[in-house]
Every structure is written in structure tokens, then in C-alpha cells.
Motif scaffolding. Structure first.
Motif, mmCIF file in Angstrom:
data_model
loop_
_atom_site.group_PDB
_atom_site.id
_atom_site.type_symbol
_atom_site.label_atom_id
_atom_site.label_comp_id
_atom_site.label_asym_id
_atom_site.label_seq_id
_atom_site.Cartn_x
_atom_site.Cartn_y
_atom_site.Cartn_z
ATOM 1 N N ARG A 179 -9.175 18.990 0.082
ATOM 2 C CA ARG A 179 -8.425 18.074 0.876
ATOM 3 C C ARG A 179 -9.478 17.313 1.660
ATOM 4 N NH1 ARG A 179 -3.304 20.146 3.782
ATOM 5 N NH2 ARG A 179 -2.593 17.918 4.363
ATOM 6 N N GLU A 180 -10.238 18.226 2.519
ATOM 7 C CA GLU A 180 -10.923 17.635 3.421
ATOM 8 C C GLU A 180 -12.178 16.502 2.818
ATOM 9 O OE1 GLU A 180 -13.142 20.513 5.779
ATOM 10 O OE2 GLU A 180 -13.346 19.032 7.543
ATOM 11 N N ALA A 238 -10.699 13.302 1.953
ATOM 12 C CA ALA A 238 -10.333 12.558 2.916
ATOM 13 C C ALA A 238 -11.611 11.946 3.425
ATOM 14 C CB ALA A 238 -9.809 13.293 4.139
ATOM 15 N N ASP A 255 -12.903 8.174 3.875
ATOM 16 C CA ASP A 255 -13.471 7.435 5.082
ATOM 17 C C ASP A 255 -14.874 6.814 4.810
ATOM 18 O OD1 ASP A 255 -11.053 7.883 6.499
ATOM 19 O OD2 ASP A 255 -11.877 10.441 7.213
ATOM 20 N N TYR A 287 -11.870 14.097 13.680
ATOM 21 C CA TYR A 287 -12.259 14.537 12.285
ATOM 22 C C TYR A 287 -13.396 14.322 11.791
ATOM 23 C CZ TYR A 287 -11.196 9.513 11.400
ATOM 24 O OH TYR A 287 -11.403 8.283 11.446
ATOM 25 N N TRP A 302 -4.540 20.082 10.603
ATOM 26 C CA TRP A 302 -4.530 18.820 9.756
ATOM 27 C C TRP A 302 -3.399 18.132 10.557
ATOM 28 C CZ3 TRP A 302 -6.859 17.188 5.481
ATOM 29 C CH2 TRP A 302 -7.676 18.076 5.038
ATOM 30 N N THR A 312 -1.035 15.286 9.455
ATOM 31 C CA THR A 312 -0.794 14.367 8.275
ATOM 32 C C THR A 312 0.417 13.161 8.745
ATOM 33 O OG1 THR A 312 1.151 15.895 8.449
ATOM 34 C CG2 THR A 312 -0.547 16.280 6.675
ATOM 35 N N PRO A 316 -4.159 12.107 5.520
ATOM 36 C CA PRO A 316 -4.188 13.144 6.104
ATOM 37 C C PRO A 316 -5.642 13.534 6.549
ATOM 38 C CG PRO A 316 -3.833 13.801 3.727
ATOM 39 C CD PRO A 316 -3.795 12.192 4.093
ATOM 40 N N ARG A 317 -5.895 14.106 7.752
ATOM 41 C CA ARG A 317 -7.134 14.391 8.253
ATOM 42 C C ARG A 317 -7.242 15.731 8.919
ATOM 43 N NH1 ARG A 317 -8.146 8.281 9.868
ATOM 44 N NH2 ARG A 317 -9.357 7.643 8.150
ATOM 45 N N LYS A 318 -8.436 16.459 8.811
ATOM 46 C CA LYS A 318 -8.612 17.662 9.716
ATOM 47 C C LYS A 318 -9.328 17.426 10.774
ATOM 48 C CE LYS A 318 -9.603 22.423 8.170
ATOM 49 N NZ LYS A 318 -10.652 23.036 7.434
ATOM 50 N N TYR A 358 -10.885 18.623 14.181
ATOM 51 C CA TYR A 358 -11.503 19.822 14.938
ATOM 52 C C TYR A 358 -11.601 19.703 16.307
ATOM 53 C CZ TYR A 358 -13.350 20.858 10.224
ATOM 54 O OH TYR A 358 -13.311 21.165 9.006
#
Lengths: 333, 115
Positions: free
Chosen positions: A26-27, A30, A34, B34, B71, B73, B78-80, B82
Motif C-alpha cells: 500500500r505504501e 501510494a 505521489d 507521509y 494510515w 484514509t 490513502p497515505r501512511k 509518520y
């Protein structure tokens, strides 16, 4: 998400542990989006061609999927790391000579015992062939075991494993405890012992071993009449020499007594051989039947050879003794 | 400087930078970020770090408990995100002190011993 990104992500995560696959997939997905978007500069209506170019550029920036996967997985990217490398070199230095020597010895023994008519060529072939194989296997086993240890053991166990090889708790006292440097390196007496063992086999070797069995019906090379005293005396000399070499091996240091013993034994042996060659038919007379040669032709040559070797040997011995003496630290009074 | 020397210099520079990347990432994550935003922030601040180095590093810092990942959403993508944890914050402070001390030492050394 295009099929290119999908393929890329699949190639990265299939190399990773299962429990982190979904999250990393997923990361990365994404991130790739980007990165591609940044290249398009926020143009929401970019043409499909430029969108694809941006995606390709993003993929290329992340680079080889297998390398990226390696960076995610924390397993080391080397076979044996610096921590265990000293263990590796130590093991090799100890193990390989032992494996090589025992492989040669065992194979020689098995060959001689198992072959109906042993000969020197076959024996060397078996020894070298199996010896090389044994050494290669030893290298492989040590490497594999240490590479596994590198990956399985936690850091502190690795340090413990390496401690004897690296002396991590070294102190100056170790210098005091250290035994004095050997003046007689171990390989020297060991090589002499091997040569003595070969010399001891001489009376027992059948002539067929050197492909001349037809000359005297597989007898020995030496005159069988010599068994009543001369050959036992020869073997006795070899035992004395072996004891001297054992002394050199255990002591490791030269002494005047050692030097004197060696010279006396060498000269005595040379005298014994000289008398033997001049008074006896040392080689089996049967060897010379049919060749037309005189049985005695070799005797003079043998005596010259014996004394040449003996004199050369004494010169080398005295030289080694003096050299070792000169390297000794001057004793303080 | 020939190509060998240039390669040596590049190696030393890489060694020098390698240690600073963790500190820079921790500093940048004081506000939740992110992956790609972090990469841009670091690049804007002058830290040239490659994407394929940064993402695995973030994950490692997360495992060590220095960063917290969540995450988000809510957005279309969706982005993680930190964020620095308390532990991460303490460590970042210690590392920063260490960095400052190194800078001072180096400055002193340079002044005392004019080549």
C-alpha cells in the motif's frame, strides 16, 4: 493504478515476510502515485502518454525491485559480517590443514587395504582426488554454518561466539601469560615425522607398488636376508629420530643438548648406512637378475649421497640453531 | 583529483551523511508527514536522500518505536503518516546534542591547529 506499478509492487513484496506485505504494498503504491504526480506538476488533465512517462520515471527512481526488497528486509546483505569474520578465518586456519592431512592419511590407508594390488599412481590419485573434495566440503560447511549463524543469532550471541577468536576481553596481562614465541615452528618437526613414517614403510613396500613387481615376484625392495638384524636396526634409528622430532615439537626451543643429540644421531645413522651399503647387498639381488647389471653398482653412489645429505643437513641444523640463538632477547642481569 | 580519489571522497562523504539521515528524518517527523512529503521536505532542506533508502528507514524507525505510523484514509489517496513518538523525541534530542558537540569539537580542532 496501472499494471506497471502493480507488477513492480508485486515483485517487491513477494520477497518480504508475509505479515508486512500488504502494508508495504500500500505504501509503495501510494508513494509511486505521489512521485508520478509530482512529476506531472499537479496537472490534473495530463495526457495518458505523459502520465505513463511520469509513472515510468517514478518506478525508475525507486529502482530494482529486488534491491528495494533487500532494503526492507533486515537480513544482512553479506554472507559473513565483520563480527563473525575472525571466527571464519580462525576456523579455516585450523580446520583446513587438519582436514587435508586426515583425508590424505585415511584415503591412503583405505586404498592400500582395499586394493588387491596397490600402486603408487593409484594411491596418489585417490589421496589427491578425495583430499581436494574433503577440503572443499570443509570450506563449504564452515561458510554455510557461519552464514546461518549470521542470520539466526542475536547480536550478543554473535559477540560471544567471536570472543575466543577476537579476544574481546584482551588485557595487558595476556602479554605476560603468552608463551614465548616458538623458535622451531610446528610444521618443521611435523614434516620430519611424516618423512620418517614414509622411510619406515620402505622395507615393507612391495615392488609392485612401483610397477616393478615382475622383477622379483612382488617381494620387497630390500634384501630379505637383512631382516636378521640390519632392517630392525634401521627401524630402531627411525624410532630415535621420531623421538627427537617429538622433543622438538613439544619444546619448541633450541638447546645445546638438542643440537648435540641431533648431530650425533645423524652422523651415527650415516655411519650405519655406510657400513650397510659397503658390507651388504642392501637391495634385493633378485631385482637385478635379467637386467644384466651388476648388483653392486649403486653402493658407491648411495654412500656418496648419504654423506652429501648428512653434511648438508648438519649445516642447515647449525645455521637454524645459531639464527634462533641470535634472535633471543639479551638476558638482563 | 583523479577518478580513484574522487571515488574515495564520495565514499567518505557518504559515510558522513549516512549518520545524519536518521536525525534529519526524526526532526522532519515532528509534524506528521507521509513518505513522499517527507522526501520533499528533506530535499528542500538540502538532504539528498533517495526514495528507496528513506522508506525502508522509516519502517525501521517505526519498528524501533521512534516513529508512529498511521494510515489516513480520509483523503482520496490513502497515505501512511509518520509521527515522532515520545521515545523518538528523546532520542532526537540526544542525537542533536551529540551533533552539536561534534560540531563544536570540530570547530575547535580546526581553530587550534591551522594547517
Amino acid at each position: 493504478m496501472s499494471s506497471l506499478t502493480e507488477k513492480y509492487v508485486a515483485q517487491v513484496v513477494r520477497r518480504l515476510p508475509e505479515n508486512s506485505q500488504a502494508d508495504i504494498a500500500r505504501e509503495i503504491t501510494a508513494t509511486l502515485s505521489d512521485m508520478a504526480d509530482a512529476r506531472l506538476g499537479g496537472d490534473e488533465y495530463a495526457s495518458p502518454a505523459s502520465a505513463e512517462a511520469a509513472e515510468r520515471a517514478a518506478l525508475e527512481e525507486l529502482g530494482d525491485p529486488s534491491r528495494l526488497a533487500l532494503r526492507y528486509s533486515e537480513s544482512p546483505r553479506y554472507l559473513i559480517g565483520p563480527e563473525l569474520f575472525p571466527v571464519f578465518t580462525r576456523l579455516m586456519a585450523w580446520l583446513l590443514p587438519i582436514v587435508a592431512a586426515s583425508a590424505l592419511a585415511v584415503n591412503a590407508l583405505v586404498y592400500v587395504l582395499a586394493t588387491p594390488e596397490p600402486a603408487v599412481g593409484g594411491m596418489i590419485g585417490v589421496m589427491v582426488g578425495n583430499g581436494v573434495l574433503a577440503v572443499l566440503i570443509a570450506i563449504a560447511v564452515v561458510t554455510v554454518l557461519l552464514a546461518l549463524a549470521e542470520r539466526i543469532l542475536p547480536e550478543k550471541d554473535k559477540a560471544q561466539l567471536a570472543a575466543p577468536a577476537t579476544r574481546s576481553r584482551w588485557s595487558v596481562d595476556d602479554l605476560v601469560r603468552e608463551r614465548p614465541v616458538r623458535e622451531i615452528a610446528r610444521p618443521e618437526p611435523v614434516a620430519s615425522l611424516v618423512i620418517l613414517a614414509v622411510m619406515a614403510l620402505l622395507p615393507f613396500l612391495p615392488t609392485s607398488f612401483f610397477y616393478v613387481g615382475h622383477l622379483n615376484d612382488d617381494g620387497g625392495f630390500l634384501n630379505p636376508a637383512l631382516w636378521d638384524g640390519w632392517i630392525p636396526a634401521y627401524l630402531g634409528f627411525l624410532v630415535v629420530f621420531a623421538l627427537i622430532e617429538a622433543w622438538r615439537l613439544t619444546s619448541g626451543r633450541w638447546s645445546t643438548a638438542m643440537l648435540a643429540t641431533m648431530i650425533v644421531a645423524d652422523v651415527a645413522f650415516a655411519v650405519f648406512l655406510t657400513i650397510a651399503f659397503l658390507s651388504q647387498e642392501v637391495l634385493d639381488p633378485a631385482l637385478f637378475i635379467g637386467t644384466g647389471g651388476e648388483p653392486g653398482w649403486y653402493q658407491g653412489a648411495a654412500v656418496v649421497l648419504i654423506w652429501a645429505v648428512t653434511v648438508w643437513d648438519q649445516v642447515a641444523t647449525v645455521k637454524a640453531y645459531r639464527e634462533a640463538r641470535s634472535l633471543r632477547p639479551v638476558e638482563r642481569r | 583529483m583523479d577518478t580513484d580519489d574522487a571515488a574515495t571522497l564520495a565514499t567518505h562523504e557518504q559515510e558522513l551523511r549516512r549518520g545524519t539521515i536518521v536525525l534529519a528524518s526524526l526532526a522532519a517527523c515532528r509534524t506528521p508527514r507521509y513518505g513522499y512529503a517527507l522526501l520533499s521536505t528533506l530535499a528542500d532542506a538540502g538532504f539528498q536522500i533517495e526514495a528507496n533508502t528513506l522508506y525502508p528507514l522509516l519502517r525501521r524507525l517505526e519498528k524501533q518505536g521512534l516513529l508512529k505510523a498511521e494510515w489516513n484514509t480520509d483523503e482520496a489517496r490513502p497515505r501512511k503518516y509518520y509521527t515522532l513518538t515520545d521515545l523518538g523525541s528523546q532520542m532526537a534530542d540526544s542525537l542533536r546534542d551529540e551533533w552539536a558537540a561534534l560540531t563544536r569539537s570540530l570547530t575547535t580542532l580546526w581553530k587550534d591547529d591551522p594547517a
